[in-house]
Design a protein around this motif. Sequence first.
Motif, PDB file in Angstrom:
ATOM      1  N   GLU A 253      -4.917  16.630   7.211  1.00  0.00           N
ATOM      2  CA  GLU A 253      -4.031  17.568   7.939  1.00  0.00           C
ATOM      3  C   GLU A 253      -2.899  18.133   7.084  1.00  0.00           C
ATOM      4  N   GLY A 254      -2.237  17.268   6.342  1.00  0.00           N
ATOM      5  CA  GLY A 254      -1.066  17.704   5.588  1.00  0.00           C
ATOM      6  C   GLY A 254       0.187  17.705   6.445  1.00  0.00           C
ATOM      7  N   ASN A 255       1.337  17.568   5.780  1.00  0.00           N
ATOM      8  CA  ASN A 255       2.628  17.581   6.477  1.00  0.00           C
ATOM      9  C   ASN A 255       2.706  16.599   7.637  1.00  0.00           C
ATOM     10  N   ASN A 256       2.094  15.477   7.459  1.00  0.00           N
ATOM     11  CA  ASN A 256       2.092  14.446   8.497  1.00  0.00           C
ATOM     12  C   ASN A 256       3.248  13.509   8.195  1.00  0.00           C
ATOM     13  N   LYS A 257       4.365  13.709   8.877  1.00  0.00           N
ATOM     14  CA  LYS A 257       5.577  13.028   8.396  1.00  0.00           C
ATOM     15  C   LYS A 257       6.133  11.986   9.347  1.00  0.00           C
ATOM     16  N   ASN A 258       5.429  11.729  10.419  1.00  0.00           N
ATOM     17  CA  ASN A 258       6.009  10.867  11.440  1.00  0.00           C
ATOM     18  C   ASN A 258       5.230   9.568  11.607  1.00  0.00           C
ATOM     19  N   ASN A 259       4.504   9.182  10.535  1.00  0.00           N
ATOM     20  CA  ASN A 259       3.728   7.940  10.664  1.00  0.00           C
ATOM     21  C   ASN A 259       4.026   6.973   9.517  1.00  0.00           C
ATOM     22  N   ASN A 260       3.467   5.766   9.665  1.00  0.00           N
ATOM     23  CA  ASN A 260       3.737   4.698   8.684  1.00  0.00           C
ATOM     24  C   ASN A 260       3.216   5.036   7.289  1.00  0.00           C
ATOM     25  N   TRP A 261       2.179   5.884   7.202  1.00  0.00           N
ATOM     26  CA  TRP A 261       1.664   6.213   5.868  1.00  0.00           C
ATOM     27  C   TRP A 261       2.594   7.161   5.120  1.00  0.00           C
ATOM     28  N   HIS A 262       3.220   8.048   5.858  1.00  0.00           N
ATOM     29  CA  HIS A 262       4.192   8.919   5.190  1.00  0.00           C
ATOM     30  C   HIS A 262       5.313   8.057   4.600  1.00  0.00           C
ATOM     31  N   ALA A 263       5.798   7.110   5.398  1.00  0.00           N
ATOM     32  CA  ALA A 263       6.872   6.230   4.910  1.00  0.00           C
ATOM     33  C   ALA A 263       6.410   5.425   3.694  1.00  0.00           C
ATOM     34  N   TRP A 264       5.173   5.004   3.736  1.00  0.00           N
ATOM     35  CA  TRP A 264       4.580   4.221   2.637  1.00  0.00           C
ATOM     36  C   TRP A 264       4.523   5.067   1.359  1.00  0.00           C
ATOM     37  N   GLU A 265       4.148   6.325   1.536  1.00  0.00           N
ATOM     38  CA  GLU A 265       4.119   7.244   0.386  1.00  0.00           C
ATOM     39  C   GLU A 265       5.529   7.455  -0.162  1.00  0.00           C
ATOM     40  N   GLU A 266       6.480   7.663   0.747  1.00  0.00           N
ATOM     41  CA  GLU A 266       7.864   7.897   0.331  1.00  0.00           C
ATOM     42  C   GLU A 266       8.429   6.685  -0.400  1.00  0.00           C
ATOM     43  N   ALA A 267       7.955   5.503  -0.022  1.00  0.00           N
ATOM     44  CA  ALA A 267       8.434   4.270  -0.662  1.00  0.00           C
ATOM     45  C   ALA A 267       7.747   4.038  -2.016  1.00  0.00           C
ATOM     46  N   GLY A 268       6.907   4.974  -2.425  1.00  0.00           N
ATOM     47  CA  GLY A 268       6.276   4.875  -3.744  1.00  0.00           C
ATOM     48  C   GLY A 268       5.120   3.889  -3.809  1.00  0.00           C
ATOM     49  N   LYS A 269       4.508   3.615  -2.678  1.00  0.00           N
ATOM     50  CA  LYS A 269       3.441   2.606  -2.659  1.00  0.00           C
ATOM     51  C   LYS A 269       2.051   3.196  -2.858  1.00  0.00           C
TER      52      LYS A 269
END
Length: 444
Positions: free
Chosen positions: A24-40
């Motif tokens: 989908e893209g621009n999916n910013k409200n889930n745990n995977w977005h946070a995981w990506e932002e945390a550099g994981k």
Amino acid sequence: MAKAKIQFPRGFLWGTATASHQVEGNNKNNNWHAWEEAGKTADKSGLACDWWGGRWREDLDRALETGQNAHRFSVEWSRIQPEKNRWDEGALNRYRDILRGLRERNMTAMVTLHHFTNPLWLENPSTDSGGGWENDETPQLFADFVRKTVSALKEYTNLWVTINEPNVYVYSAYVEGAFPPGKQDLNIAFKVMVNLVRGHALAYKAIHEIQREARVGMAHHYRAMSPKNTKSPLDHWVVKAQSSVFNDLFPNAARNGKVKFLWKKVEIPEAADTQDFMGVNYYSRDQVAFNLKMAGELFGKHSFPKDADLSETGFIANEPEGLHEAIRWANGFGKDIIVTENGVEDAADEMRPRYLAEHIAQLWRAVNFSWRVKGYFHWSLVDNFEWERGWTQRFGLWELDIETQKRKKRKSAELYEEICKTNSLSSKMVEKYCPEAMEKIFPD
Ligand code: FCB
């Protein structure tokens, strides 16, 4: 050699599978977005394949033009329910558009309701009762989401997957720790398994209440396993033990309402007989050796054989007989079977043609045994975001340039097109796309 052809039954479903966060893209409200932002993760999902921006249209055109008659995709819980007490009708409308798009293309739709991602509010609740599927409230919350979603979409499909690969989810998020929340704790893993079974059972009931003709199942990741040392009783034992947890636990629970894990046992009677079909995701086979040092992994060390036909990043060994084994296993549950995922990461598309042809040949063997296989969904249509591995793995029949969003048809897409359009695999196709597989598929 003489021309040969293996033919599939009329009405067989041929498609590809995708999942919300991966395309989908621009999916910013889930745990995977946070995981990506945390550099994981190796990369960020970013715009992914821009399906939320509307590029599902061109991709479904590609699928249609190349003879596919079905598509499996997932809906994103965090879009439909952005906050615990708020539903987004606009998001449901977009999914309705996609489903309408499939109907206009005369393609069968299969909708997955949970494919690894959780809304942020669910993963990080304000209470201290634990997040995501650790929380005993989650099965009911999932069922509420399912009720809302299925009511909104039921006009367009009756094929539902409640939960994708619950075993991979538990293993990756709570044993290995590569998926959020990145824990390594077998006790929590058990709790999560029980809640996933409860969530599935509640969802199954809810869907059937809303839609009597619904066909509901889970997509089970089946991992074929063999003892590394065939003479070692311990290796044999560990294969049996691991397979009974990894492969059997969830489908058994959905059959008999019991979750058994090591010395623990929980009865969930409402989960008994809650699958109308068995979804099977099959990718590879492992060798397993007993290893005392690997208590956290239930004493099994997994590897691929030395002479294995390995994929680009070493993620998958091409073991097509394992698909036949997976379908035989699924057949033991007495339900219809749909191969809900199968594929390989291969940017150069050097291995994929033979991987595809060899797996389709095994699929046909299973059909020929009169096992109730109804369809095959290749993973995936277009290169997409591969979880913690980011963009380092390319599973698409079409190549994706993530900078320009341009797609390029791979040779494998042409092979799959011939398979889908003729409902068969022929020696001519194998000769043309992967002559090296000729001996294996069509021996003289
Ligand atoms: C499966 C997942 C799917 C995709 C493939 C390669 O385990 O269900 O989302 O990542 O692997």
